[in-house]
Structure formats: C-alpha cells, structure tokens
Scaffold this active site. Structure first.
Site, PDB file in Angstrom:
ATOM      1  N   ASP A   1      -1.639  -7.532   7.517  1.00 56.94           N
ATOM      2  CA  ASP A   1      -2.334  -8.757   7.883  1.00 56.94           C
ATOM      3  C   ASP A   1      -2.843  -9.508   6.670  1.00 56.94           C
ATOM      4  OD1 ASP A   1      -4.620  -7.380   7.120  1.00 56.94           O
ATOM      5  OD2 ASP A   1      -5.496  -7.322   9.095  1.00 56.94           O
TER       6      ASP A   1
ATOM      7  N   ASP B   1      -2.431   3.335  11.647  1.00 54.69           N
ATOM      8  CA  ASP B   1      -1.662   2.102  11.478  1.00 54.69           C
ATOM      9  C   ASP B   1      -1.565   1.895   9.970  1.00 54.69           C
ATOM     10  OD1 ASP B   1      -0.266  -0.142  12.260  1.00 54.69           O
ATOM     11  OD2 ASP B   1      -2.031  -1.297  12.840  1.00 54.69           O
TER      12      ASP B   1
END
Length: 176
Positions: free
Chosen positions: A43, A142
């Site tokens: 991100d 993650d």
C-alpha cells in the site's frame, strides 16, 4: 492408450477433489508448531506500527521481510502500535496454498518483522479478530511486497501455508 486414459482420469480427479493442507488438528499445526495463512500486499503508506510516513514506507521495507499480522499476532483490539509491533516470526512454507496457488517452491524459511495490522474489516476471509479465518487458520501474515513485485514475489511465494514461531529479530534474513 490405457496409461494415457488413467493419467487423464487421475488429473481430472485431482482437479475436482480439494487439496488438503499439510497442517492439521485444531488449532492447525504441523510438527508441534502453529500454522498460518499468508498473502501479499503493497500500500506504500505508513503501517499501524508507525513504520513509514504518510507518503512512503521506510526504504528498508523494500528489501527486508516485513508484514501485517492478523489481530492475534498484532494485538487483539489494538489499531495502532499493537503489542506485536516489532516482533519477528520465522515463517516456513509447508508446500501448500489454501487458495490453490503454488504456495512456495521450497521450504526456505524467512524471518518477518510485524510492522502493520491486517485488520478484520475488509479482510474478513484472512484476518479475524478471534477464532479462525475462512481457511481454518487462527493467525495470518500479510507480507509486504514492494509494488507486488518485490522480494516475496521473486522468491516464488504465492500465499503459502506456513508454520510460524516467534524468534528474536536480527537473525539472518530479518530486519535488525
């Protein structure tokens, strides 16, 4: 001809039957170590442990193994600077992927530092606040993968099932 038909039949059966992970039991474990699911993300923003800025991650995140832990790893009920921030975990692939991907090409372990939260909101199938995720795992990592083409992708990891254990940071392959 019979041999070819047998091979084709077996391949069709293997495509229909679900592939079982190597981890078993409740909670899922292998050789006495807990199992977890993994995914990859990028991100480019500040993680929930304060690792990065609002515009970009710290440059060491581009070539170090970092990731977002599910609430049981990051700290249940915590949204910022959870008790799991900065902790390191050794992840070893089992050779299976719950999503049907190729998992990992080998069982090469990596040491990952938790620098972010994988929250339940928006990640319900992977990151549960309690209990197990959609795939039966009580923990999830993650993994930060720079532009989704970073060190995790280059290792050939595609959401493998892993066994994990807490280790000290600064081991080979981990952030110091």
């Amino acid at each position: 001809v019979v041999f070819m038909l047998y091979n084709i039949t077996m391949m069709m059966i293997m495509m229909i039957l679900p592939v079982e992970g190597k981890c078993s039991g409740s909670p899922l474990s292998l050789n006495g170590k807990p199992c977890a699911s993994t995914t990859r993300y990028w991100d480019g923003q500040m993680g929930a442990c304060g690792c990065g800025s609002n515009n970009a991650p710290f440059s060491w995140q581009w070539n170090s193994f970092t990731g977002a832990g599910s609430p049981p790893i990051f700290g249940v009920g915590q949204q910022w600077c959870g008790s799991g921030c900065g902790r390191c975990y050794k992840l070893t692939p089992t050779g299976y992927s719950p999503t049907g991907g190729n998992g990992a090409p080998n069982n090469q372990s990596i040491v990952v530092m938790v620098t972010n939260l994988c929250p339940q909101a928006g990640n319900e199938q992977w990151c549960r606040n309690s209990g197990v995720n959609q795939y039966g795992y009580g923990a999830h990592f993650d993994l930060m993968d720079y532009n989704m083409n970073g060190i995790i992708t280059k290792m050939g990891w595609n959401n493998p099932e892993v066994i994990y254990e807490a280790v000290s940071c600064g081991q080979e392959g981990s952030p110091s």
